[in-house]
Design an enzyme around this catalytic site. Structure first.
Site, short mmCIF file in Angstrom:
data_model
loop_
_atom_site.label_atom_id
_atom_site.label_comp_id
_atom_site.label_asym_id
_atom_site.label_seq_id
_atom_site.Cartn_x
_atom_site.Cartn_y
_atom_site.Cartn_z
N GLY A 92 0.79 -1.21 0.00
CA GLY A 92 0.00 0.00 0.00
C GLY A 92 0.83 1.27 0.00
CD GLN A 93 5.85 1.46 2.13
OE1 GLN A 93 6.83 1.38 1.39
NE2 GLN A 93 5.94 1.56 3.43
CB THR A 94 2.17 6.18 -2.89
OG1 THR A 94 2.31 7.01 -1.73
CG2 THR A 94 0.77 5.58 -2.91
CB VAL A 95 6.95 7.33 -0.84
CG1 VAL A 95 8.40 7.78 -0.81
CG2 VAL A 95 6.02 8.48 -1.15
CG HIS A 99 9.93 4.37 5.62
ND1 HIS A 99 9.70 4.18 4.28
CD2 HIS A 99 8.73 4.29 6.24
CE1 HIS A 99 8.40 4.01 4.09
NE2 HIS A 99 7.79 4.06 5.25
CG HIS A 101 6.24 2.76 9.88
ND1 HIS A 101 5.28 3.69 9.64
CD2 HIS A 101 6.68 2.35 8.66
CE1 HIS A 101 5.12 3.85 8.35
NE2 HIS A 101 5.95 3.05 7.72
#
Ligand SMILES: [Zn+2]
Length: 137
Positions: A92-95, A99, A101
């Site tokens: 569901g990531q767009t970038v 990284h 969390h």
């Protein structure tokens, strides 16, 4: 010109509530409030995903994440802290910029954030970042 929002934060082209920065990582608290209150530990160089990290990058980023997690515990005393990482469109990531969390929780079964307020508004994040910076020493 990069279009990666994480690279823009590293380059200080986008303001963020920065908790810590060093040669390998930048740790901050706001990214368009997609994940309000999450503390994000990102690499300073663009690595698209977990597999793209070299061993030195991985060691440095994970060591920083551990230090920041201890500082969150010291500053806010949550009952737990979730650590997660996900990559790519399937997550569901767009970038796509590696990284981690860090998400303080209040019970073993929940994912609720534990800050002085739940899902803190943007204007609170700098205060919380400052408390974590203080606990990092
Ligand atoms: Zn990037």
């Amino acid at each position: 010109m990069t279009t990666c929002v994480f690279c823009k934060i590293v380059a200080k082209q986008i303001a963020a509530s920065v908790v810590h920065e060093d040669a390998h990582s930048v740790v901050f608290m706001d990214l368009g409030q997609v994940n309000p209150g999450h503390v994000l530990v990102a690499g300073t160089s663009h690595a698209e995903n977990f597999y793209a990290l070299d061993e030195a990058q991985a060691a440095a980023i994970f060591a920083t994440a551990a230090r920041v997690a201890r500082a969150i515990r010291s500053a806010f005393a949550p009952q737990g802290l979730s650590v997660y990482q996900a990559n790519g469109a399937a997550a569901g990531q767009t970038v796509f910029h590696f990284h981690i969390h860090l998400v303080p929780r209040h019970d073993a079964d929940g994912m609720s954030l534990v800050w002085p307020v739940k899902n803190p508004p943007r204007e609170k994040l700098e205060d919380y970042a400052a408390r974590i910076r203080g606990a990092l020493g």
